[in-house]
Design an enzyme around this catalytic site. Structure first.
Site, mmCIF file in Angstrom:
data_model
loop_
_atom_site.group_PDB
_atom_site.id
_atom_site.type_symbol
_atom_site.label_atom_id
_atom_site.label_comp_id
_atom_site.label_asym_id
_atom_site.label_seq_id
_atom_site.Cartn_x
_atom_site.Cartn_y
_atom_site.Cartn_z
ATOM 1 N N GLU A 147 -13.707 18.459 -43.295
ATOM 2 C CA GLU A 147 -13.569 19.398 -42.168
ATOM 3 C C GLU A 147 -13.571 18.643 -40.842
ATOM 4 O OE1 GLU A 147 -16.389 22.690 -42.578
ATOM 5 O OE2 GLU A 147 -16.154 22.483 -44.732
ATOM 6 N N HIS A 200 3.937 28.004 -50.280
ATOM 7 C CA HIS A 200 3.272 29.172 -49.678
ATOM 8 C C HIS A 200 1.872 29.387 -50.262
ATOM 9 C CE1 HIS A 200 7.360 30.285 -48.280
ATOM 10 N NE2 HIS A 200 7.714 29.900 -49.497
ATOM 11 N N LYS A 229 -25.407 25.926 -51.401
ATOM 12 C CA LYS A 229 -24.214 25.392 -50.759
ATOM 13 C C LYS A 229 -24.028 23.888 -50.925
ATOM 14 C CE LYS A 229 -21.540 27.191 -48.411
ATOM 15 N NZ LYS A 229 -21.651 27.724 -47.064
ATOM 16 N N SER A 253 -26.665 23.303 -46.870
ATOM 17 C CA SER A 253 -26.844 24.295 -45.804
ATOM 18 C C SER A 253 -28.321 24.379 -45.461
ATOM 19 C CB SER A 253 -26.336 25.646 -46.297
ATOM 20 O OG SER A 253 -27.007 26.697 -45.644
#
Ligand code: ARG
Length: 467
Positions: free
Chosen positions: A289, A155, A282, A276
Site C-alpha cells: 500500500e 476488467h 488482521k 491492526s
C-alpha cells in the site's frame, strides 16, 4: 560576510539567508562537487591559467576536505548558501589566496549543472542495479511456476487461463524496459557543462574536453546557454522513475487484492506484513500500500520539475534550485521501494491451489470451447454465439462447461463430440496457448530464457571500457 560583499552595503537578512540556502539538501553532492573542482583545478593548471604549483595545492586541499567530510571531522555549515560555497570557503580557509583561485573561469551555474549530472549518473547505476535484481527475482520465481495455472483477467473479470509465471514475467518485461530507459537517460545526460561559465563561456583558454574526459563524460555540451539552463535530464530521469513506480504500484495493487480473503492467491511473510491495533485477526499488506501511495509522490516530483522549468527564460534562474529536492525525493523513494519489494516477494507464499480453484470457475475456457467449434469448421462468430448460450445455460443450472453433459452440447451443434472435454480442460487450454509470447509452459520457458539472456547484457555498470 558574503562573497559578494564588495557590491553590497548590507549583510543579507537572516530570513533571506535561510530561505535562499540549499545546503540542507545539496550537501549530499559534496563528493561530486569536489570531484568537479579537482578536474577544473587540474585543467586550469595544465592550461597555464593558474600556476601548476597552485593547481596541485588546490587538488590536495580538496582531497583533504573530502577526507575530512567523510571521516566526520568537517561538518557542513548550515549558514553556507550551498555546498559549492561551503567547499570553496573551506578551501580558502585552508589555503588562503591559493584557494581563491579555484573559481577562475567557472561559475556556480556550470558548477551546479555539473554536480547534479555527476550525482544522478551515480544514482542511476544504483537504481538500475536494484531494478535488475528485482527483475532477476521475478525470473527465479517464474521458473518455479510455469505450470501454476491462474485466471488471467480483463476488467478484473476472469478471462482466459495463464500461469503465475506468465503473470510475473509481464512485470519483468516492464522492468526490463525501465532498465533500458535508465540507460538511455544516462547516455543522453552524459555531456559535461563545465566551462559554460555563468552562461556565456569564458575568455580564458580553458580545455573543456580535458575536464569532460577527467570526469568521464562523452564530451562537453555544445552550447553554453543550454549547458547551464536545462534540466531536461532531471525530468527524463524522474519520468523513468515514475514509470518504475507505476509498475511497482500496479503489481502492489494486485498483491493487495491477492492477499484478501476474496482471492487468497498469496500470503505475505509475517515479517513483511503488519497487524491492526484493534482487530486481532488482521494481517495487512502495508508495504504494497505504501508503494502504491509513494507512486503519487514520485509523480508529484515529476510535476514539480516540469512546472519549475516551463516558464524560465534562459539562462540560470534561482527557481532551478528547486530541482534537487524533487529529484532526490524521487530517487530516495524508488530505492526504498525496490529494496523493500525484493525480499517481500522472495518470502511471499504462493497459494497454488487457490489460484487453480479460481481458474476452474468463471468459464475461462469459454474461448477454447468456441475455438473447438472453429477448428471443426464453424465460423468464429457462430461458435462464439453458441458458446455464450451454453455458458448462460450452465450459469442457470449451476454447472460448468466441464460438467455440462455432451447431449446438451450436441443440442446446439453436432460438431461437438466427447473430445470437447479434453479441448476445454485447463491444462489443454494452457498448453495450446503456445503462440509466441503466450502463456503455455513451453512459450514461457522460451520467454524466460530470452529475458535472462538480455538481463546478462544490460548491466552497463559492469561494462569495462573497450579500448
Ligand atoms: N544553489 C544553487 C542551485 O542549486 C547553485 C547555483 C547558484 N547560482 C546562482 N547564480 N545563484 O541552483
Amino acid at each position: 560576510m558574503a562573497l559578494w560583499a564588495g557590491r553590497f552595503s548590507k549583510e543579507v537578512d537572516a530570513t533571506v539567508n535561510a530561505f535562499n540556502s540549499s545546503i540542507a539538501f545539496d550537501a549530499r553532492m559534496y563528493a561530486q562537487d569536489i570531484r568537479g573542482s579537482i578536474a577544473h583545478a587540474t585543467m586550469l593548471g595544465d592550461c597555464g591559467i593558474i600556476a601548476k604549483s597552485e593547481s596541485e595545492a588546490i587538488v590536495k586541499g580538496l582531497q583533504g576536505i573530502l577526507a575530512d567530510i567523510e571521516s566526520g571531522v568537517l561538518e557542513f555549515d548550515p549558514n553556507a548558501e550551498d555546498i559549492h560555497m561551503f567547499v570553496e570557503a573551506e578551501l580558502t580557509k585552508r589555503l588562503g589566496d591559493t584557494g581563491k583561485r579555484l573559481h577562475t573561469a567557472r561559475s556556480r551555474n556550470d558548477q551546479v549543472a555539473l554536480d547534479i549530472r555527476l550525482y544522478l549518473r551515480d544514482e542511476i547505476d544504483e537504481i538500475a542495479k536494484l531494478v535488475h535484481e528485482l527483475t532477476g527475482t521475478l525470473c527465479d520465481m517464474a521458473e518455479q511456476h510455469t505450470e501454476t495455472v491462474m485466471p488471467g483477467y480483463t476488467h478484473l473479470q476472469r478471462a482466459q487461463p495463464v500461469t503465475f509465471a506468465h503473470h510475473l514475467l509481464a512485470y519483468a518485461q516492464m522492468l526490463r524496459r525501465d532498465l533500458l530507459r535508465l540507460h538511455d537517460v544516462k547516455e543522453r545526460m552524459n555531456e559535461s557543462p563545465l566551462g559554460c561559465g555563468a552562461l556565456a563561456g569564458t575568455t580564458y583558454p580553458i580545455d573543456r574536453w580535458q575536464t569532460a574526459r577527467l570526469l568521464e563524460f562523452d564530451r562537453p555540451t555544445d552550447n553554453s546557454l543550454d549547458g547551464v539552463s536545462d534540466r531536461d535530464f532531471c525530468v527524463e530521469l524522474c519520468c523513468a522513475l515514475s514509470l518504475i513506480m507505476t509498475h511497482l504500484s500496479r503489481f502492489s495493487e494486485e498483491i493487495i487484492l491477492w492477499c484478501s480473503w476474496e482471492f487468497k492467491f498469496v500470503e505475505l511473510d509475517d515479517a513483511f506484513a503488519t497487524g491492526s491495533s484493534i482487530m486481532p485477526q488482521k494481517k495487512n499488506p502495508d508495504v504494497t500500500e505504501l508503494i502504491r501511495g509513494k507512486t503519487g509522490r514520485v509523480n508529484g516530483d515529476l510535476m514539480t520539475l516540469l512546472s519549475m522549468l516551463k516558464g524560465l527564460p534562459l539562462a540560470y534562474n534561482k527557481d532551478m534550485q528547486e530541482d534537487k529536492e524533487a529529484i532526490f525525493d524521487a530517487i530516495d523513494n524508488v530505492k526504498l521501494c525496490v529494496k523493500t519489494f525484493i525480499p517481500m516477494l522472495k518470502t511471499m507464499r504462493v497459494l497454488k491451489d487457490n489460484m487453480r480453484k479460481a481458474a476452474a470457475g468463471g468459464f475461462i475456457n469459454a474461448t477454447d470451447c468456441a475455438d473447438y467449434l472453429v477448428k471443426n469448421g464453424m465460423p468464429f462468430r457462430d461458435a462464439y454465439k453458441i458458446t455464450g448460450t451454453l455458458v448462460a445455460q450452465c450459469i442457470r443450472e449451476g454447472l460448468t462447461l466441464e460438467t455440462l453433459p455432451i447431449a446438451e452440447y450436441r443440442k446446439m451443434s453436432d460438431l461437438f463430440n466427447e473430445d470437447v472435454y479434453e479441448a476445454i480442460s485447463l491444462e489443454h487450454c494452457l498448453k495450446e496457448r503456445s503462440s509466441f509470447g503466450g502463456p503455455s509452459p513451453q512459450a514461457v520457458a522460451e520467454q524466460l530464457e530470452g529475458l535472462r539472456y538480455e538481463l546478462e547484457q544490460i548491466n552497463w555498470w559492469e561494462w569495462t571500457e573497450q579500448v
